[in-house]
Design an enzyme around this catalytic site. Structure first.
Site, PDB file in Angstrom:
ATOM      1  N   SER A   1       0.736  -1.345  -0.057  1.00  0.00           N
ATOM      2  CA  SER A   1      -0.059   0.024  -0.097  1.00  0.00           C
ATOM      3  C   SER A   1       1.016   1.066   0.012  1.00  0.00           C
ATOM      4  O   SER A   1       2.079   1.042   0.327  1.00  0.00           O
ATOM      5  CB  SER A   1      -1.019   0.070   1.095  1.00  0.00           C
ATOM      6  N   GLY A   2       0.393   2.428  -0.368  1.00  0.00           N
ATOM      7  CA  GLY A   2       0.906   3.490  -0.333  1.00  0.00           C
ATOM      8  C   GLY A   2       1.096   4.096  -1.510  1.00  0.00           C
ATOM      9  O   GLY A   2       0.658   3.580  -2.775  1.00  0.00           O
TER      10      GLY A   2
ATOM     11  N   ASP B   1       9.038   3.514   3.746  1.00  0.00           N
ATOM     12  CA  ASP B   1       9.230   4.877   4.266  1.00  0.00           C
ATOM     13  C   ASP B   1      10.667   5.226   4.411  1.00  0.00           C
ATOM     14  O   ASP B   1      11.274   6.422   4.348  1.00  0.00           O
ATOM     15  CB  ASP B   1       8.561   5.277   5.504  1.00  0.00           C
TER      16      ASP B   1
ATOM     17  N   LYS C   1       8.356   0.733   7.533  1.00  0.00           N
ATOM     18  CA  LYS C   1       7.032   1.024   6.859  1.00  0.00           C
ATOM     19  C   LYS C   1       5.911   1.170   7.806  1.00  0.00           C
ATOM     20  O   LYS C   1       5.941   1.129   8.964  1.00  0.00           O
ATOM     21  CB  LYS C   1       6.687  -0.446   5.939  1.00  0.00           C
TER      22      LYS C   1
ATOM     23  N   GLY D   1       3.633   4.043   7.224  1.00  0.00           N
ATOM     24  CA  GLY D   1       3.072   5.426   7.063  1.00  0.00           C
ATOM     25  C   GLY D   1       1.925   5.309   6.751  1.00  0.00           C
ATOM     26  O   GLY D   1       1.101   6.400   7.034  1.00  0.00           O
ATOM     27  N   GLY D   2       1.168   4.653   6.046  1.00  0.00           N
ATOM     28  CA  GLY D   2      -0.216   4.448   5.474  1.00  0.00           C
ATOM     29  C   GLY D   2      -0.951   3.494   6.566  1.00  0.00           C
ATOM     30  O   GLY D   2      -2.099   3.491   6.429  1.00  0.00           O
TER      31      GLY D   2
ATOM     32  N   GLU E   1       0.386  -5.578   5.724  1.00  0.00           N
ATOM     33  CA  GLU E   1       1.794  -5.708   4.770  1.00  0.00           C
ATOM     34  C   GLU E   1       2.784  -6.838   5.143  1.00  0.00           C
ATOM     35  O   GLU E   1       3.262  -7.685   4.453  1.00  0.00           O
ATOM     36  CB  GLU E   1       2.454  -4.530   4.780  1.00  0.00           C
TER      37      GLU E   1
ATOM     38  N   LYS F   1      14.206   7.631   0.133  1.00  0.00           N
ATOM     39  CA  LYS F   1      13.743   6.822   1.302  1.00  0.00           C
ATOM     40  C   LYS F   1      14.917   6.150   1.527  1.00  0.00           C
ATOM     41  O   LYS F   1      14.992   5.375   2.491  1.00  0.00           O
ATOM     42  CB  LYS F   1      12.753   5.944   0.448  1.00  0.00           C
TER      43      LYS F   1
END
Length: 219
Positions: free
Chosen positions: A28-29, A84, A94, A96-97, A103, A121
């Site tokens: 995702s993201g 991230d 990871k 951030g979302g 995940e 990143k």
């Protein structure tokens, strides 16, 4: 070249790892959104995808790609996700979302984790620029926050955010991670923690970095 163009470049380069008639794992993201859009051109060549968030599921369906549950598959050929932060050992922060738990679940179904990022990143030490997300059962929020302070971090409740699993997120600032595998295990052993955003025990196998000079593949 702006950041979005570099994300699109990395996403496009990841298509070369997609096998015909396969089920593709997607995270995702914003960078993954670019990958899903690119994957739409291959919708007739793959069986479908397993998504790590409800938002990614919606995007896949908009592209005409069939969505499977993680419970429907025993393994995935590849899993494509962003990060991230990522260090030279291909370990990541990871979340951030706020989709970190799902995940990790989908990533565990493959032996070929492909991380797509833009060059901003890349870091030497995880936690250098991005706070570490920790998914927490709501009733344990204060207790877990105290434990994170004791470990040297500055946790902040991400107010207004509820994960797809109904939990809350604590973002841990000022928390450089010198030994990511050990810290990942230590935090996951804290009562009330669902999981944390360190992806070290299951690091990426391949990294695709979008740069102003083009997509760089690191194996």
């Amino acid at each position: 070249m702006d950041q979005l163009e570099m994300k699109k470049m990395a996403a496009q380069a990841a298509l070369q790892f997609v096998q015909p008639d396969s089920i593709v794992g997607v995270g995702s993201g914003s960078t993954v959104n670019c990958f899903i859009e690119a994957l739409g051109a291959m919708r007739d060549q793959i069986k479908g995808a397993v998504a790590a968030s409800k938002a990614s599921e919606e995007l896949l369906r908009k592209q005409g790609i069939e969505v499977f549950s993680a419970n429907d598959v025993s393994s995935l050929d590849i899993y494509v996700d962003g990060a991230d932060e990522i260090n030279p050992q291909k370990m990541m922060i990871k979340g951030g979302g706020a989709a970190l738990t799902r995940e990790k679940i989908v990533a565990s179904l493959t032996k070929n984790f492909i991380c797509i990022v833009d060059s901003s990143k890349q870091v030497d030490v995880l936690g250098s620029t991005f706070p570490l997300p920790v998914e927490v059962i709501p009733m344990a929020r204060s207790q877990v926050a105290r434990k994170l302070v004791a470990l040297g971090g500055s946790p902040e409740w991400r107010q207004g955010v509820v994960t797809d699993n109904g939990n809350v997120i604590l973002d841990v600032h000022n928390f450089p991670i010198m030994n990511p595998p050990e810290m990942e295990k230590e935090l996951n052993n804290v009562a009330g923690v669902v999981t944390n955003g360190i992806f070290a025990l299951n690091a990426a196998n391949t990294v695709i970095v979008g740069t102003p000079e083009g997509a760089k593949i690191i194996k």
